[in-house]
Design a protein around this motif. Sequence first.
Motif, short mmCIF file in Angstrom:
data_model
loop_
_atom_site.label_atom_id
_atom_site.label_comp_id
_atom_site.label_asym_id
_atom_site.label_seq_id
_atom_site.Cartn_x
_atom_site.Cartn_y
_atom_site.Cartn_z
N ASP A 182 -2.04 9.51 -1.94
CA ASP A 182 -2.89 10.28 -1.03
C ASP A 182 -2.16 11.51 -0.49
O ASP A 182 -2.77 12.58 -0.31
CB ASP A 182 -3.34 9.38 0.13
CG ASP A 182 -4.27 8.27 -0.32
OD1 ASP A 182 -4.86 8.40 -1.42
OD2 ASP A 182 -4.40 7.28 0.42
N ALA A 183 -0.85 11.37 -0.24
CA ALA A 183 -0.08 12.51 0.26
C ALA A 183 -0.05 13.63 -0.79
O ALA A 183 -0.20 14.81 -0.46
CB ALA A 183 1.33 12.08 0.62
N GLY A 239 0.79 -1.23 0.00
CA GLY A 239 0.00 0.00 0.00
C GLY A 239 0.82 1.28 0.00
O GLY A 239 0.26 2.36 0.21
N GLU A 240 2.15 1.21 -0.25
CA GLU A 240 2.99 2.41 -0.20
C GLU A 240 2.69 3.35 -1.37
O GLU A 240 2.75 4.57 -1.22
CB GLU A 240 4.47 2.01 -0.19
CG GLU A 240 5.39 3.10 0.28
CD GLU A 240 5.23 3.43 1.77
OE1 GLU A 240 5.91 4.34 2.26
OE2 GLU A 240 4.42 2.77 2.46
N ARG A 245 -0.37 5.26 -0.46
CA ARG A 245 -0.04 6.24 0.58
C ARG A 245 0.62 7.46 -0.03
O ARG A 245 0.32 8.61 0.34
CB ARG A 245 0.88 5.59 1.61
CG ARG A 245 1.32 6.49 2.75
CD ARG A 245 1.97 5.67 3.85
NE ARG A 245 2.61 6.51 4.84
CZ ARG A 245 3.90 6.80 4.87
NH1 ARG A 245 4.71 6.27 3.95
NH2 ARG A 245 4.40 7.56 5.80
N GLU A 298 4.98 15.75 6.75
CA GLU A 298 3.74 15.95 7.50
C GLU A 298 3.23 17.38 7.32
O GLU A 298 4.01 18.29 7.17
CB GLU A 298 3.99 15.67 8.99
CG GLU A 298 4.43 14.24 9.25
CD GLU A 298 3.35 13.21 8.91
OE1 GLU A 298 2.14 13.62 8.93
OE2 GLU A 298 3.69 12.06 8.65
#
Length: 236
Positions: free
Chosen positions: A164-165, A157-158, A161, A236
Amino acid sequence: MTKSQYPYPPDEFDVRGPEGAPVGVHREPRSGWSSVWPFLLVAVVFAGLGIGVISFLSDGGDTPTENPPAASEQSAAPEGSEGGEGSEGEGSGEEPTDGSGDEGSEGDEGEGDETEEPSEEPSDEVTDDAVDIDALIAEGDTSALVRVLNDDSGVSGEAGRGSDALSSYGFTNTEANNYDGDSGQTTNVVWYAEGRAETAAAVAAIMGIPAEQTSQQPLASGDVVVVIKEALDIAE
């Protein structure tokens, strides 16, 4: 009065001289210099007076503006130096100077402790990173097609991920999938088509991929391709 009425008998002065004889020989002729020197004297006197007035006015104008400040500075300097010597002499002759020195050092230490209080450096670093990413995104194209491909990274799932980022940072055309075949890479890389360097730099910053791991490549599809070989360090 006519000659008939002239009461005096004629004398040698009444006899007319011969033609060509000098006239007025009893008077000394005047030289040209005697008629010129009075004018020269007047000119010299007036010139001297003019020079004297100009020099007086010029000296009088400079003195009030230049001399007093210089005199005050010279008088102030000895007073300050004498005061300093006097204070040193008094301090050397009295014992309480040691105590005052200790108090001064303690005060300095107290001030040093106050200035050494750490600020919130981690929060500043995070803010700087966010500003850099925002600037890179502004220079790039968030509508460009970005393909995030997992090339046997071992992390399930990387790719999703990473996609989505990118979406969270405003990219509107992203694709998450597995790489078809073997990319031959050993670490995460970002490939981009011609003219997409700014967009690739923004994608790499979001994915936590160093700038030196981005390069322009001929792509079969998409504007930017992210090849994942290990876990992403997403900002983040």
